[in-house]
Design a protein around this motif. Structure first.
Motif, mmCIF file in Angstrom:
data_model
loop_
_atom_site.group_PDB
_atom_site.id
_atom_site.type_symbol
_atom_site.label_atom_id
_atom_site.label_comp_id
_atom_site.label_asym_id
_atom_site.label_seq_id
_atom_site.Cartn_x
_atom_site.Cartn_y
_atom_site.Cartn_z
ATOM 1 N N ARG A 191 0.851 -1.173 0.000
ATOM 2 C CA ARG A 191 0.000 0.000 0.000
ATOM 3 C C ARG A 191 0.891 1.228 0.000
ATOM 4 O O ARG A 191 1.816 1.343 0.783
ATOM 5 C CB ARG A 191 -0.862 -0.004 1.257
ATOM 6 N N ASN A 194 -1.795 5.909 -2.642
ATOM 7 C CA ASN A 194 -3.030 5.582 -3.362
ATOM 8 C C ASN A 194 -2.763 4.488 -4.388
ATOM 9 O O ASN A 194 -1.632 4.081 -4.606
ATOM 10 C CB ASN A 194 -3.612 6.833 -4.029
ATOM 11 N N ARG A 195 -3.840 4.040 -5.009
ATOM 12 C CA ARG A 195 -3.773 2.925 -5.944
ATOM 13 C C ARG A 195 -2.906 3.245 -7.168
ATOM 14 O O ARG A 195 -2.141 2.405 -7.637
ATOM 15 C CB ARG A 195 -5.222 2.637 -6.386
ATOM 16 N N MET A 199 0.272 1.124 -8.373
ATOM 17 C CA MET A 199 0.350 0.569 -9.716
ATOM 18 C C MET A 199 1.644 1.010 -10.387
ATOM 19 O O MET A 199 2.382 0.180 -10.938
ATOM 20 C CB MET A 199 -0.852 1.021 -10.551
ATOM 21 N N GLN A 235 -9.424 -8.577 -4.110
ATOM 22 C CA GLN A 235 -7.983 -8.279 -4.190
ATOM 23 C C GLN A 235 -7.354 -8.891 -5.436
ATOM 24 O O GLN A 235 -6.492 -8.282 -6.058
ATOM 25 C CB GLN A 235 -7.274 -8.788 -2.939
ATOM 26 N N THR A 238 -8.193 -6.629 -8.289
ATOM 27 C CA THR A 238 -7.413 -5.388 -8.249
ATOM 28 C C THR A 238 -5.978 -5.632 -8.720
ATOM 29 O O THR A 238 -5.472 -4.927 -9.585
ATOM 30 C CB THR A 238 -7.373 -4.836 -6.805
ATOM 31 N N LEU A 242 -3.073 -4.505 -11.915
ATOM 32 C CA LEU A 242 -1.804 -3.816 -11.666
ATOM 33 C C LEU A 242 -0.619 -4.556 -12.261
ATOM 34 O O LEU A 242 0.308 -3.948 -12.785
ATOM 35 C CB LEU A 242 -1.558 -3.655 -10.154
#
Ligand code: GDP
Length: 299
Positions: A191, A194-195, A199, A235, A238, A242
């Motif tokens: 983490r 942010n995403r 990425m 997950q 997601t 990525l």
């Protein structure tokens, strides 16, 4: 098998008792099927799988008297059939010096612990293993990986907190190549702010590794915490966006009543499940075997 069974006790007693509750002196009628479907959904097998399993049971047994043991065995057989194609150990190519394995997953899923377990396992087989503390975002993650390195007898490539993760991965691959290592396990951040940042970081790490070693990373393994239940499925979705995921390790199947999620994720994603975690120690690691797992799950 008995240790896996013990690990899955809560999952299996939940399902096993549930099945006994539904099918003692009972016909396999619509109401019973509906109850069973609900039980399977509650046990995290997912709606699609639950529907498929109950439909399959009804095909041969509808309106017949069934006992719980018969239902358990039929379910275990069907579940094993779903798990069989995904139960695939991590395969290392001995000609790769090193095999590069990028380990990804959200914080707390058990990434670092899994790396420690893998390192221990492969060291014991006599392979030369190197670890890279690529979660440069958290000081604790770097420290923890160093501890696993000491425990397993593997060198650890680590930088300071906040150091560039891609730079560290680059250095680690160079070192592993120079040393002729068999295996390089690279930890990553779970983490960032942010995403989009996460990425960018994971993609940059993968890109840099490929630059040093064109066929690498050879594996990108997502570590999932089974206790998060259906969230584990989200997950996977997601992380698939990525990075180019090649397989999974599912952890915390010891204290969990959530073993069913493995069936749901096998059905939905078909990604190889390389191993499962059944505790915090180096030994608490099992190959994922479809039949044993299915039997342990249904009680
Ligand atoms: P990371 O943040 O993804 O690197 O996760 P860690 O490897 O630090 O693990 C988070 C916590 O989960 C630690 O307390 C681990 O000891 C624990 N843990 C990891 N794998 C397992 C497992 O298979 N079973 C249990 N019970 N705990 C685990």
């Amino acid at each position: 098998f008995s240790r896996l069974k013990a690990g899955l006790t809560r999952s299996s007693s939940k399902l096993g008792d549930g099945i006994a509750g539904i099918f003692t002196k009972r016909k396999l009628d619509d109401a019973a099927l509906e109850e069973l479907e609900e039980l399977l959904i509650t046990a995290d097998l997912g709606v699609t799988t639950a529907t498929k399993l109950t439909a399959n049971l009804a095909k041969t047994r509808f309106d017949k008297e069934v006992d719980p043991q018969e239902v358990r065995e039929a379910l275990a057989g069907d579940i094993a059939g779903i798990l069989e194609p995904v139960a695939r150990p991590l395969t290392l190519d001995p000609s790769n010096k090193p095999n590069v394995v990028l380990v990804v997953g959200v914080n707390g899923s058990g990434k670092t612990t899994t790396i420690g377990k893998l390192a221990t396992h492969y060291r014991r087989q006599g392979l030369s293993v190197r670890l890279a503390a690529g979660d440069t975002f958290r000081a604790a993650a770097i420290e923890q990986l160093k501890i696993w390195g000491e425990r397993s007898g593997c060198p650890v490539v680590a930088g300071k907190q906040g150091a560039d993760a891609a730079g560290l991965a680059f250095e680690a691959v160079e070192q592993a190549k120079a040393a002729g290592d068999d295996l390089l396990l690279i930890d990553t951040a779970g983490r960032l702010h942010n995403r989009a940042e996460l990425m960018a970081e994971l993609q940059k790490v993968a890109r840099v590794i490929t630059k040093v070693e064109p066929a690498a990373p050879h594996h990108v393994v997502l570590v999932l915490d089974a206790t998060t239940g259906q969230n584990a499925l989200t997950q996977i979705g997601t992380f698939k966006e990525l990075v180019n995921l090649t397989g999974l390790v599912v952890t915390k199947l010891d204290g969990s009543a959530r073993g069913g999620v493995l069936v749901a994720l096998a059905e939905k994603f078909g990604l190889p499940v390389h191993a499962i975690g059944v505790g915090e120690g180096a030994e608490d690691f099992r190959p994922f075997t479809a039949k044993d797992f299915a039997r342990a799950l249904v009680g």
